[in-house]
Design a protein around this motif. Structure first.
Motif, PDB file in Angstrom:
ATOM      1  N   GLN A   1       0.854  -1.187   0.000  1.00  0.00           N
ATOM      2  CA  GLN A   1       0.000   0.000   0.000  1.00  0.00           C
ATOM      3  C   GLN A   1       0.886   1.232   0.000  1.00  0.00           C
ATOM      4  OE1 GLN A   1      -1.959  -1.472   3.697  1.00  0.00           O
ATOM      5  NE2 GLN A   1      -3.855  -0.881   2.666  1.00  0.00           N
ATOM      6  N   CYS A   2       0.634   2.117  -0.938  1.00  0.00           N
ATOM      7  CA  CYS A   2       1.381   3.375  -0.994  1.00  0.00           C
ATOM      8  C   CYS A   2       0.795   4.353   0.019  1.00  0.00           C
ATOM      9  CB  CYS A   2       1.310   3.971  -2.391  1.00  0.00           C
ATOM     10  SG  CYS A   2       2.282   5.483  -2.597  1.00  0.00           S
ATOM     11  N   VAL A   3       1.670   4.996   0.779  1.00  0.00           N
ATOM     12  CA  VAL A   3       1.229   6.012   1.732  1.00  0.00           C
ATOM     13  C   VAL A   3       0.888   7.280   0.953  1.00  0.00           C
ATOM     14  CG1 VAL A   3       1.881   7.434   3.705  1.00  0.00           C
ATOM     15  CG2 VAL A   3       2.601   5.040   3.596  1.00  0.00           C
ATOM     16  N   LEU A   4      -0.388   7.665   0.993  1.00  0.00           N
ATOM     17  CA  LEU A   4      -0.854   8.824   0.245  1.00  0.00           C
ATOM     18  C   LEU A   4      -0.730  10.111   1.038  1.00  0.00           C
ATOM     19  CD1 LEU A   4      -4.113   7.283  -1.279  1.00  0.00           C
ATOM     20  CD2 LEU A   4      -1.853   7.478  -2.350  1.00  0.00           C
ATOM     21  N   ARG A   5      -1.119  10.049   2.318  1.00  0.00           N
ATOM     22  CA  ARG A   5      -1.069  11.246   3.165  1.00  0.00           C
ATOM     23  C   ARG A   5      -0.944  10.839   4.623  1.00  0.00           C
ATOM     24  NH1 ARG A   5      -3.562  14.703   6.492  1.00  0.00           N
ATOM     25  NH2 ARG A   5      -3.397  16.955   6.111  1.00  0.00           N
ATOM     26  N   PRO A   6       0.184  11.160   5.252  1.00  0.00           N
ATOM     27  CA  PRO A   6       0.301  10.885   6.692  1.00  0.00           C
ATOM     28  C   PRO A   6      -0.610  11.833   7.482  1.00  0.00           C
ATOM     29  CG  PRO A   6       2.458  11.168   5.665  1.00  0.00           C
ATOM     30  CD  PRO A   6       1.439  11.658   4.681  1.00  0.00           C
ATOM     31  N   PHE A   7      -1.281  11.286   8.481  1.00  0.00           N
ATOM     32  CA  PHE A   7      -2.062  12.102   9.412  1.00  0.00           C
ATOM     33  C   PHE A   7      -1.286  12.343  10.710  1.00  0.00           C
ATOM     34  CE2 PHE A   7      -5.510   9.771   7.066  1.00  0.00           C
ATOM     35  CZ  PHE A   7      -5.969  10.868   6.356  1.00  0.00           C
TER      36      PHE A   7
ATOM     37  N   LEU B   1      -7.842  10.395  14.421  1.00  0.00           N
ATOM     38  CA  LEU B   1      -6.797   9.460  14.827  1.00  0.00           C
ATOM     39  C   LEU B   1      -5.556  10.190  15.302  1.00  0.00           C
ATOM     40  CD1 LEU B   1      -7.046   6.796  11.978  1.00  0.00           C
ATOM     41  CD2 LEU B   1      -7.648   6.451  14.376  1.00  0.00           C
ATOM     42  N   ALA B   2      -5.190  11.265  14.616  1.00  0.00           N
ATOM     43  CA  ALA B   2      -3.991  12.014  14.987  1.00  0.00           C
ATOM     44  C   ALA B   2      -4.067  12.538  16.412  1.00  0.00           C
ATOM     45  CB  ALA B   2      -3.775  13.172  14.009  1.00  0.00           C
TER      46      ALA B   2
ATOM     47  N   VAL C   1      -2.376   6.511  19.235  1.00  0.00           N
ATOM     48  CA  VAL C   1      -1.915   6.424  17.842  1.00  0.00           C
ATOM     49  C   VAL C   1      -0.505   6.970  17.704  1.00  0.00           C
ATOM     50  CG1 VAL C   1      -2.306   7.239  15.489  1.00  0.00           C
ATOM     51  CG2 VAL C   1      -4.240   6.478  16.898  1.00  0.00           C
ATOM     52  N   ARG C   2       0.408   6.113  17.227  1.00  0.00           N
ATOM     53  CA  ARG C   2       1.773   6.581  16.975  1.00  0.00           C
ATOM     54  C   ARG C   2       2.038   6.848  15.504  1.00  0.00           C
ATOM     55  NH1 ARG C   2       5.576   1.933  16.283  1.00  0.00           N
ATOM     56  NH2 ARG C   2       4.344   0.017  16.210  1.00  0.00           N
ATOM     57  N   PHE C   3       1.202   6.282  14.636  1.00  0.00           N
ATOM     58  CA  PHE C   3       1.298   6.574  13.205  1.00  0.00           C
ATOM     59  C   PHE C   3      -0.062   6.341  12.580  1.00  0.00           C
ATOM     60  CE2 PHE C   3       1.800   5.178   8.780  1.00  0.00           C
ATOM     61  CZ  PHE C   3       2.489   6.262   8.252  1.00  0.00           C
ATOM     62  N   ALA C   4      -0.472   7.204  11.663  1.00  0.00           N
ATOM     63  CA  ALA C   4      -1.713   7.022  10.926  1.00  0.00           C
ATOM     64  C   ALA C   4      -1.558   7.682   9.567  1.00  0.00           C
ATOM     65  CB  ALA C   4      -2.907   7.624  11.668  1.00  0.00           C
TER      66      ALA C   4
ATOM     67  N   GLY D   1      -5.488   0.957  -1.584  1.00  0.00           N
ATOM     68  CA  GLY D   1      -6.073  -0.323  -1.239  1.00  0.00           C
ATOM     69  C   GLY D   1      -7.476  -0.179  -0.702  1.00  0.00           C
ATOM     70  N   VAL D   2      -8.068  -1.290  -0.324  1.00  0.00           N
ATOM     71  CA  VAL D   2      -9.468  -1.319   0.105  1.00  0.00           C
ATOM     72  C   VAL D   2      -9.675  -0.581   1.418  1.00  0.00           C
ATOM     73  CG1 VAL D   2     -11.385  -2.813   0.783  1.00  0.00           C
ATOM     74  CG2 VAL D   2      -9.894  -3.477  -1.116  1.00  0.00           C
ATOM     75  N   ALA D   3      -8.765  -0.783   2.379  1.00  0.00           N
ATOM     76  CA  ALA D   3      -8.984  -0.238   3.723  1.00  0.00           C
ATOM     77  C   ALA D   3      -9.025   1.288   3.723  1.00  0.00           C
ATOM     78  CB  ALA D   3      -7.910  -0.737   4.680  1.00  0.00           C
ATOM     79  N   GLY D   4      -8.056   1.915   3.100  1.00  0.00           N
ATOM     80  CA  GLY D   4      -8.044   3.375   3.019  1.00  0.00           C
ATOM     81  C   GLY D   4      -7.233   4.063   4.083  1.00  0.00           C
ATOM     82  N   VAL D   5      -7.220   3.528   5.313  1.00  0.00           N
ATOM     83  CA  VAL D   5      -6.471   4.146   6.409  1.00  0.00           C
ATOM     84  C   VAL D   5      -5.728   3.060   7.180  1.00  0.00           C
ATOM     85  CG1 VAL D   5      -6.610   5.417   8.592  1.00  0.00           C
ATOM     86  CG2 VAL D   5      -8.040   6.104   6.661  1.00  0.00           C
ATOM     87  N   PHE D   6      -4.466   3.335   7.488  1.00  0.00           N
ATOM     88  CA  PHE D   6      -3.663   2.447   8.339  1.00  0.00           C
ATOM     89  C   PHE D   6      -3.275   3.209   9.593  1.00  0.00           C
ATOM     90  CE2 PHE D   6       0.492   1.212   9.958  1.00  0.00           C
ATOM     91  CZ  PHE D   6       0.276  -0.128  10.227  1.00  0.00           C
TER      92      PHE D   6
END
Length: 326
Positions: free
Chosen positions: A139-145, A262-263, A268-271, A276-281
């Motif tokens: 999964q490519c990271v699109l935008r870190p929160f 989440l931020a 939460v230490r990373f978001a 991909g399907v999920a959208g958020v990690f």
């Protein structure tokens, strides 16, 4: 949502020092000591002790997104007894960080930041051809929160507002277009990736530049946002025995609101928004599995999230640097 964890394993000064280094990884011990009201020797002694007790390391990190480079989360399901070997091989790569064993040790999750012309697709293809791997997703990271320049230690509130203001590094202002890195910059960044507090004299020797030039280079890299400093440490001494990886399925219209929420969560230490399907990690920390359950049912449950997939980290093999045997 669960309240902020009680950080009672380390004492107050230890926690203040950890947060101070998160605010400015290269802050002189003398400045930290003045703000905390202790001696330089006390800060230096605590720093050395924390290196042993919590694996404290200050690491220089490149914000690859500002340089047009992508960051990927790669999840690998492995054959029995294959995950440890694969995690170790990935941890030794210079383009990986945060390599961890998941799901009872049957999966590997890692962050990959390709450098030097390496491409993401061929790497994933090579991993899929590895006999140890039964399946692989990327999964490519699109935008870190949350994460990156804003580390989790900012959430422990060990320092009051005035202390934070006195210790916080100047805010970066990303340049447009981003700065072009030359060989001297790359040498500086390579040394700082091994030790973010490496002495100026060593940086001078490695680059063949004067002290004033090295300082100007560091200031330029930091002010542009290309270089920031993060703090590597273990979580157990801070009261956390459980680390989790969460994949949240979110409607496109809710990505921003879920990410902002989440931020702000202390767990939460990373978001980040990802492909991909999920959208958020999200990667989270908790005192125990009961706290994780409460967080998922109340913290995540209060958000506009359609479904959650969760997995526990068995062991973190690599954080920002790889230290075999830790």
């Amino acid at each position: 949502m669960t309240p902020p964890p009680e950080l009672n394993v380390l004492d107050a000064l230890d926690l203040q020092l950890l947060q101070a280094l998160q605010l400015d990884g290269r802050a002189p011990f003398s400045r930290i000591a003045a703000v905390l009201g202790v001696s330089d020797q006390t800060v230096a002694r605590r720093f050395r002790r924390l290196r042993g007790s919590v694996g404290l390391r200050v690491i220089g990190v490149t914000d690859d997104a500002l340089l047009g480079r992508s960051s990927w989360l790669v999840r690998l399901r492995c054959a029995p007894d294959g995950a440890e070997q694969l995690a170790g091989a990935l941890a030794r790569r210079p383009d990986t960080s945060y390599v961890g064993l998941l799901s009872g040790g049957t999966e590997v999750l890692c962050s990959i930041k390709p450098r030097g012309g390496q491409e993401d697709e061929p790497l994933l293809a090579r991993l899929q051809r590895t006999q140890l791997v039964t399946s692989a997703t990327a999964q490519c990271v699109l935008r870190p929160f949350y994460g990156g320049p804003v580390g989790w230690l900012n959430k422990i509130n060990a320092l009051d507002a005035d202390q934070q203001a006195a210790l916080r590094a100047p805010s970066a202002e990303p340049a447009s277009p981003p700065p072009v890195l030359d060989d001297v910059d790359e040498t500086l960044l390579a040394l700082l990736r091994r030790d973010g507090r490496v002495a100026l004299t060593e940086l001078q020797t490695a680059t063949g530049q004067s002290e004033s030039v090295v300082k100007r280079r560091l200031d330029r890299l930091r002010s542009s946002g290309v270089l920031y400093f993060d703090v590597q440490h273990t979580h157990e001494p801070l009261g956390h025995s459980v680390m989790a990886a969460l994949w949240l399925t979110v409607a496109p219209s809710a990505l921003a609101s879920v990410g902002e929420s989440l931020a702000a969560h202390p767990e939460v230490r990373f978001a980040a928004a990802v492909t991909g399907v999920a959208g958020v990690f999200a990667a989270t920390v908790h005192r125990d599995t009961r706290e994780l359950y409460t967080y998922m049912s109340e913290g995540i449950g209060a958000l506009d999230v359609r479904s959650v997939e969760s997995a526990l980290f068995v062991r973190q093999v690599k954080q920002l640097t790889y230290e075999p045997g830790r």
